[in-house]
Write a protein that holds these residues in place. Structure first.
Motif, PDB file in Angstrom:
ATOM      1  N   UNK A 214       0.842  -1.204   0.000  1.00 27.64           N
ATOM      2  CA  UNK A 214       0.000   0.000   0.000  1.00 27.64           C
ATOM      3  C   UNK A 214       0.875   1.252   0.000  1.00 27.64           C
ATOM      4  N   UNK A 215       0.340   2.299  -0.603  1.00 26.22           N
ATOM      5  CA  UNK A 215       0.994   3.602  -0.553  1.00 26.22           C
ATOM      6  C   UNK A 215       0.132   4.530   0.296  1.00 26.22           C
ATOM      7  N   UNK A 216       0.717   5.647   0.717  1.00 21.68           N
ATOM      8  CA  UNK A 216      -0.017   6.620   1.527  1.00 21.68           C
ATOM      9  C   UNK A 216      -0.666   7.627   0.595  1.00 21.68           C
ATOM     10  N   UNK A 217      -1.996   7.617   0.555  1.00 20.88           N
ATOM     11  CA  UNK A 217      -2.700   8.571  -0.302  1.00 20.88           C
ATOM     12  C   UNK A 217      -3.052   9.847   0.448  1.00 20.88           C
ATOM     13  N   UNK A 218      -3.446   9.701   1.728  1.00 22.37           N
ATOM     14  CA  UNK A 218      -3.860  10.864   2.523  1.00 22.37           C
ATOM     15  C   UNK A 218      -3.233  10.789   3.909  1.00 22.37           C
ATOM     16  N   UNK A 219      -2.634  11.889   4.347  1.00 24.09           N
ATOM     17  CA  UNK A 219      -2.137  12.042   5.714  1.00 24.09           C
ATOM     18  C   UNK A 219      -2.670  13.362   6.241  1.00 24.09           C
ATOM     19  N   UNK A 220      -3.784  13.305   6.930  1.00 25.39           N
ATOM     20  CA  UNK A 220      -4.403  14.503   7.493  1.00 25.39           C
ATOM     21  C   UNK A 220      -4.257  14.405   9.003  1.00 25.39           C
ATOM     22  N   UNK A 221      -3.344  15.184   9.563  1.00 28.12           N
ATOM     23  CA  UNK A 221      -2.901  15.002  10.940  1.00 28.12           C
ATOM     24  C   UNK A 221      -4.060  14.855  11.931  1.00 28.12           C
ATOM     25  N   UNK A 222      -4.022  13.728  12.654  1.00 27.98           N
ATOM     26  CA  UNK A 222      -5.011  13.401  13.681  1.00 27.98           C
ATOM     27  C   UNK A 222      -6.446  13.473  13.176  1.00 27.98           C
ATOM     28  N   UNK A 223      -6.623  13.340  11.865  1.00 28.01           N
ATOM     29  CA  UNK A 223      -7.964  13.391  11.297  1.00 28.01           C
ATOM     30  C   UNK A 223      -8.251  12.178  10.415  1.00 28.01           C
ATOM     31  N   UNK A 224      -7.318  11.891   9.484  1.00 26.18           N
ATOM     32  CA  UNK A 224      -7.610  10.816   8.530  1.00 26.18           C
ATOM     33  C   UNK A 224      -6.342  10.327   7.860  1.00 26.18           C
ATOM     34  N   UNK A 225      -6.271   9.011   7.692  1.00 30.68           N
ATOM     35  CA  UNK A 225      -5.219   8.380   6.899  1.00 30.68           C
ATOM     36  C   UNK A 225      -5.887   7.480   5.873  1.00 30.68           C
ATOM     37  N   UNK A 226      -5.470   7.598   4.633  1.00 36.00           N
ATOM     38  CA  UNK A 226      -5.962   6.712   3.579  1.00 36.00           C
ATOM     39  C   UNK A 226      -4.768   6.017   2.938  1.00 36.00           C
ATOM     40  N   UNK A 227      -4.796   4.704   2.961  1.00 38.40           N
ATOM     41  CA  UNK A 227      -3.792   3.900   2.277  1.00 38.40           C
ATOM     42  C   UNK A 227      -4.420   3.329   1.016  1.00 38.40           C
ATOM     43  N   UNK A 228      -3.701   3.409  -0.075  1.00 39.90           N
ATOM     44  CA  UNK A 228      -4.229   2.929  -1.350  1.00 39.90           C
ATOM     45  C   UNK A 228      -3.303   1.860  -1.930  1.00 39.90           C
ATOM     46  N   UNK A 229      -3.905   0.885  -2.592  1.00 45.16           N
ATOM     47  CA  UNK A 229      -3.107  -0.157  -3.231  1.00 45.16           C
ATOM     48  C   UNK A 229      -2.020   0.466  -4.099  1.00 45.16           C
ATOM     49  N   UNK A 230      -0.782  -0.006  -3.909  1.00 43.14           N
ATOM     50  CA  UNK A 230       0.295   0.466  -4.769  1.00 43.14           C
ATOM     51  C   UNK A 230       0.123  -0.167  -6.143  1.00 43.14           C
ATOM     52  N   UNK A 231       0.075   0.660  -7.156  1.00 47.57           N
ATOM     53  CA  UNK A 231      -0.117   0.164  -8.525  1.00 47.57           C
ATOM     54  C   UNK A 231       1.125  -0.542  -9.053  1.00 47.57           C
ATOM     55  N   UNK A 232       2.238  -0.488  -8.272  1.00 46.05           N
ATOM     56  CA  UNK A 232       3.502  -1.011  -8.783  1.00 46.05           C
ATOM     57  C   UNK A 232       4.075  -2.149  -7.944  1.00 46.05           C
ATOM     58  N   UNK A 233       3.384  -2.535  -6.884  1.00 43.30           N
ATOM     59  CA  UNK A 233       3.905  -3.577  -5.999  1.00 43.30           C
ATOM     60  C   UNK A 233       3.896  -4.937  -6.702  1.00 43.30           C
ATOM     61  N   UNK A 234       5.058  -5.423  -7.058  1.00 40.03           N
ATOM     62  CA  UNK A 234       5.286  -6.735  -7.683  1.00 40.03           C
ATOM     63  C   UNK A 234       4.660  -6.890  -9.074  1.00 40.03           C
ATOM     64  N   UNK A 235       3.961  -5.896  -9.566  1.00 42.08           N
ATOM     65  CA  UNK A 235       3.185  -6.034 -10.796  1.00 42.08           C
ATOM     66  C   UNK A 235       4.086  -6.149 -12.022  1.00 42.08           C
ATOM     67  N   UNK A 236       3.863  -7.232 -12.798  1.00 41.37           N
ATOM     68  CA  UNK A 236       4.547  -7.394 -14.065  1.00 41.37           C
ATOM     69  C   UNK A 236       3.714  -6.818 -15.197  1.00 41.37           C
ATOM     70  N   UNK A 237       4.283  -6.795 -16.393  1.00 46.91           N
ATOM     71  CA  UNK A 237       3.628  -6.154 -17.532  1.00 46.91           C
ATOM     72  C   UNK A 237       2.263  -6.747 -17.837  1.00 46.91           C
TER      73      UNK A 237
END
Length: 583
Positions: A214-237
């Protein structure tokens, strides 16, 4: 004719199957709302972390060379294989890691050079990292950290993009080192990313780059964190976008009910708005107890004593303060399944192998009940019957447990004749108090992030603290542990085991070191943390690391397309409301 009809039927069936396999273009995977743990102070994996919850985030966004599964077995992660060899020319002992092909969350390939940079950064004299001593089996690592040598002298080199060579100081068990590098603090880092703003590179979602699922999409201090699937993690062509990671997003919101974060999160879970709850109030733990998944976290809630403080400079005074505390009572105050500490090294740490536990073999070195009379005797022997000091602890928006524990300790220590004040700190003020040793007693979660007791015990020895070092050209430079402890006998014991990889011999020396540490008492563990969570029956395929963080790569959620639509509608409504208010 029959052949024609048969052919038509085959074509129709194929078309039907093909149509059934077509993915809805809106189907990006589940969006899962959950509560993992407290908002992280920093997502820099290499630095000192003081809250056990941070590991839960790091384990989702970074990937180390190896991992250790729930049963304690070392498994490949970023490294797909490894082996040892002896150099035929110079006789040096080496270990080679062969890496999987993968990419950073910005699409750049992860390379062996990224491991080299990350480990050299940890060993820089100016870096403050508790993981430095874990790398000391590498040739010249200890001398690099103390400034005697430069990072160019380190026995670490990338042989190619996907091949890492480690040269050991002496003969060393590669299986032990494979366990060591499962530490989440030893993950690769991109030099160009970190050096843009080394102090703040993880503080914004736009600046942090990760190599995990996962990558960090949103870091809103003490309010919200959104983790999003990394589009590049292990992905082949030719791989499907969700081949390695099923969830599209993980959403963690930080809200409170009248200042009570635990009450808010638990109410959201009860109402079906959260599908995973990774922390609880004391009452919430009891409510969900029958449905909880629980494991050791290799972490302890600990008080460090400032041994440079005149009042606390005598080990007998520190011992008195420790044995005056009733750890069973403290565990009852905290609840949530925590275990009264019986030593400094927590449960879950290996002894001679992954089938034996260091804490069990070492036995009870600390009593779980208080002994005020013995405490008074020790103080009398030390010639101390009064004095003033403070307890520094971290502020939390989730609950007031740390404050309640500090209030208990204050009441007990005042019975011994001391005047005790409470000092609640948050953010950078708390971190500075620890790093600059501007405290008398300070509370923190100790996370070795290692299955080796060495990682918990070594930092108290000279040259092993991992603290920042000011180079002295006249002598070997070092900075003592946060507690300020300096003891030649303890230093010698840790020095004697750093390069020992025979498990039986190593375990015996480390047991001796823990016993000595309990006598010196620069720190006292109050309770051992456990990792527990409750989940919705609609959420499935959750796995766990041995270190207590979740592995959500294949986690899925029932009827997630409907849930995704609701979440996206809510987000759109919030966005429209914000735009209207700005106008």
């Amino acid at each position: 004719m029959k052949k024609v009809i048969a052919l038509v039927l085959v074509i129709l069936m194929s078309l039907s199957i093909f149509a059934g396999c077509q993915r809805d273009e809106n189907d990006k995977g589940p969006i899962i709302k959950m509560y993992l743990g407290a908002y992280p102070t920093s997502l820099d994996p290499s630095i000192m972390q003081t809250d056990s919850d941070i590991t839960k985030f790091l384990g989702l966004i970074f990937e180390p060379l190896t991992t250790i599964d729930e049963k304690g077995n070392v498994k490949p992660a970023l490294a797909k294989s490894w082996y040892g060899q002896v150099d035929r020319i110079d006789g040096q002992y080496k270990m080679i890691f062969e890496l999987n092909e993968t990419k950073w969350s910005d699409g750049i390939s992860v390379s062996a050079d990224d491991i080299v940079y990350a480990w050299k950064r940890i060993l820089q004299p100016e870096t403050e990292s508790p993981y430095a001593s874990l790398l000391y089996p590498i040739k010249n690592a200890k001398n690099v950290k103390s400034g005697v040598m430069t990072s160019d002298d380190l026995g670490l080199v990338a042989l190619g993009d996907l091949e890492l060579e480690v040269t050991f100081e002496t003969e060393y068990d590669i299986n032990l080192f494979a366990e060591t590098v499962a530490c989440i603090g030893l993950v690769p880092l991109r030099e160009v990313i970190v050096l843009k703003d080394e102090s703040n590179w993880t503080s914004k979602s736009t600046s942090i780059v990760t190599n995990g699922p996962f990558k960090v999409q949103t870091l809103d201090y003490n309010s919200k964190i959104v983790l999003e699937r990394s589009a590049y993690y292990r992905i082949g062509k030719d791989d499907a976008f969700n081949k390695y990671v099923t969830p599209y997003k993980i959403i963690i919101e930080y809200k409170t009910n009248s200042g009570n974060g635990a009450a808010y999160q638990e109410s959201q879970y009860d109402e079906g708005n959260l599908y995973y709850l990774g922390d609880f109030s004391k009452e919430g733990y009891e409510k969900y107890k029958s449905n909880l998944e629980i494991q050791n976290m290799l972490s302890s809630y600990t008080y460090f004593f400032n041994t440079t403080n005149e009042l606390l400079s005598d080990a007998k005074v520190r011992q008195a303060l420790s044995i005056a505390l009733d750890r069973t009572e403290i565990a009852n105050i905290v609840g949530r399944g925590v275990v009264p500490a019986t030593g400094y090294v927590p449960h879950g740490v290996f002894d001679t192998n992954n089938k034996t536990e260091f804490r069990t073999v070492g036995g009870n070195l600390i009593s779980t009940t208080a002994n005020l009379e013995q405490a008074k005797t020790l103080l009398k022997e030390a010639g101390v019957n009064s004095g003033s000091f403070s307890i520094t602890y971290k502020k939390s928006n989730f609950d007031s447990i740390e404050q309640t524990v500090a209030e208990y300790a204050k009441s007990v220590w005042e019975e011994l004749g001391f005047t005790v004040t409470l000092n609640e700190q948050s953010g950078i003020n708390y971190t500075n108090a620890l790093s600059l040793r501007e405290f008398d007693v300070i509370a923190l979660d100790i996370m070795g992030n290692t299955t080796d007791a060495f990682g918990f015990l070594a930092p108290f020895a000279k040259f092993y603290s991992g603290c920042k070092v000011s180079i002295d050209i006249e002598a070997d430079a070092f900075t003592p542990h946060y507690s300020g402890l300096q003891d030649n006998d303890y230093d010698a014991l840790i020095d004697s085991v750093v390069y020992v990889s025979d498990r039986t011999q190593r375990a015996q020396v480390l047991h001796d070191a823990e016993k000595m540490l309990i006598e010196l008492m620069p720190a006292t563990a109050l309770y051992f943390n456990v990792e527990s969570y409750v989940k919705s029956s609609d959420l499935s395929n959750i796995k766990s690391s041995y270190f207590g963080y979740r592995i959500l790569n294949k986690t899925t959620l029932k009827d997630y397309m409907t849930i995704n639509s609701i979440i996206e509608a809510e987000n759109n409504a919030v966005t429209e409301s914000e735009v209207t208010s700005e106008q």
